[in-house]
Motif scaffolding. Structure first.
Motif, PDB file in Angstrom:
ATOM      1  N   LEU A 129       0.829  -1.201   0.000  1.00 49.72           N
ATOM      2  CA  LEU A 129       0.000   0.000   0.000  1.00 49.72           C
ATOM      3  C   LEU A 129       0.869   1.259   0.000  1.00 49.72           C
ATOM      4  CD1 LEU A 129      -2.749  -1.032   2.580  1.00 49.72           C
ATOM      5  CD2 LEU A 129      -2.981  -0.907   0.100  1.00 49.72           C
ATOM      6  N   GLY A 130       1.938   1.219   0.787  1.00 51.40           N
ATOM      7  CA  GLY A 130       2.852   2.358   0.842  1.00 51.40           C
ATOM      8  C   GLY A 130       3.529   2.611  -0.490  1.00 51.40           C
ATOM      9  N   THR A 131       3.822   1.544  -1.234  1.00 49.10           N
ATOM     10  CA  THR A 131       4.448   1.697  -2.544  1.00 49.10           C
ATOM     11  C   THR A 131       3.535   2.444  -3.493  1.00 49.10           C
ATOM     12  OG1 THR A 131       5.636  -0.395  -2.248  1.00 49.10           O
ATOM     13  CG2 THR A 131       5.484   0.465  -4.480  1.00 49.10           C
ATOM     14  N   PHE A 132       2.271   2.036  -3.529  1.00 54.71           N
ATOM     15  CA  PHE A 132       1.323   2.731  -4.396  1.00 54.71           C
ATOM     16  C   PHE A 132       1.189   4.198  -3.995  1.00 54.71           C
ATOM     17  CE2 PHE A 132      -3.054   4.293  -4.818  1.00 54.71           C
ATOM     18  CZ  PHE A 132      -3.110   4.398  -6.204  1.00 54.71           C
ATOM     19  N   GLY A 133       1.069   4.448  -2.686  1.00 51.96           N
ATOM     20  CA  GLY A 133       0.942   5.824  -2.227  1.00 51.96           C
ATOM     21  C   GLY A 133       2.165   6.654  -2.567  1.00 51.96           C
TER      22      GLY A 133
END
Length: 265
Positions: free
Chosen positions: A197-201
Motif C-alpha cells: 500500500l505504501g508503494t502505491f501511495g
C-alpha cells in the motif's frame, strides 16, 4: 476426512474465491452489451483489454510493474529486517521494552502517509524518500509481530528450558524463537501488505523518480491516466496492482505454511 491442504479442498476454495470476481466481470460485460456504461466512469472490458495490449506492446506496463515490484520489495526488505531485529530486542529485554515500547506504541498510531511531509523535508521527493516511506510502513507490523512472539512465549515452554538446564543461547534458539515463529510470520505478512500500500501511495502522491531508467511505477501510471482521463488505463492499473498484491500475499502465506504446516489460514 479432508483438510484445507487436500487437493480437493484447495480446488474448492479456489472456485469459491473466483465466484465474486467472475460474477463482477460478467455483470460488467452485460452492462456494456446493453449500453448501460458511462464511459466517464467505467469503460468497456474490450477497451481495457486493448489498453493492456497497447501497454505491453510499448513496454509501459512491464516497465512500471517491474519498477513497482523492485521498489516495494526493497522497502519491505529494509523495513521488515530492521523491524524483526528491533521487535525481538524489545520482546527479549525488559530494559529495552521499558525504553522503547511507549514510543513505538505512539509512533505506530501515525498514519503512514502523514509521514510524507517530514520524509520529504529530510530526503527530498526522489527514490530514497519513496523507499524510506515503504520501509517505515513495513517496520511497525514486523516489529510488533516479533515483539509479541518473543515476549509471549507460553510458560510451559520456558519451563522445559529450565528443566533441561539450557543456557541463555540455547533457550533463545531452541525454545523462544521457534515458539515466536507464528507471530513473526503474521507480522511478515502484514508488513508486506502495508509496504505494498505504501508503494502505491509513494508512487501516486510523490513526484517522479526512476529505478535504473524503468519509470515511475504503477502508481505514477495511474496518476497519469487520471490526469488524461484514461479510464481504461486507470482500470488496468488497478487490476495489475490487485493481482500483484494478491500474488505477493500468496507467496508469503505459502512460505508460512512450509514453516508451520499446521496453519490452515
Amino acid at each position: 476426512m479432508t483438510t484445507s491442504s487436500d487437493p480437493i479442498s484447495r480446488s474448492g476454495l479456489i472456485w469459491r474465491a473466483l465466484v465474486l470476481p467472475v460474477g463482477l466481470i460478467v455483470l460488467w460485460a452485460l452492462f456494456d452489451a446493453f449500453g448501460m456504461l458511462n464511459s466517464n466512469i467505467l469503460v468497456s472490458p474490450a477497451k481495457v483489454i486493448a489498453s493492456a495490449y497497447e501497454g505491453f506492446a510499448d513496454g509501459s506496463i512491464p516497465g512500471a510493474t517491474l519498477a513497482t515490484l523492485l521498489r516495494a520489495l526493497t522497502g519491505w526488505a529494509i523495513g521488515a529486517s530492521i523491524g524483526l531485529a528491533f521487535g525481538a530486542m524489545i520482546g527479549l529485554s525488559g530494559i529495552a521494552r521499558g525504553l522503547f515500547d511507549p514510543s513505538i506504541a505512539s509512533l505506530r498510531q501515525i498514519a503512514l502517509f502523514a509521514w510524507i511531509p517530514l520524509l520529504s523535508a529530510w530526503f527530498g521527493n526522489g527514490e530514497v524518500m519513496k523507499v524510506m516511506l515503504i520501509s517505515l510502513g513495513a517496520f511497525f507490523p514486523m516489529a510488533l509481530g516479533a515483539q509479541a512472539g518473543c515476549q509471549n512465549v507460553p510458560a510451559p515452554f520456558r519451563e522445559v528450558g529450565r528443566v533441561l538446564e539450557l543456557d541463555r543461547r540455547a533457550t533463545l534458539t531452541k525454545i523462544i524463537l521457534p515458539a515466536a515463529v507464528p507471530s513473526i510470520l503474521a507480522g511478515l505478512e502484514l508488513s508486506l501488505n502495508i509496504a505494498w500500500l505504501g508503494t502505491f501511495g509513494a508512487e501516486y502522491l510523490i513526484g517522479t523518480g526512476y529505478i535504473n531508467g524503468m519509470g515511475d511505477g504503477l502508481g505514477a501510471y495511474l496518476a497519469a491516466a487520471r490526469e488524461y482521463a484514461r479510464m481504461d488505463q486507470v482500470l488496468l492499473g488497478v487490476l495489475f496492482l490487485a493481482l500483484i498484491g494478491i500474488g505477493l500475499d500468496r507467496l508469503v502465506i505459502g512460505f508460512s505454511r512450509r514453516l508451520i504446516p499446521w496453519r490452515t489460514a
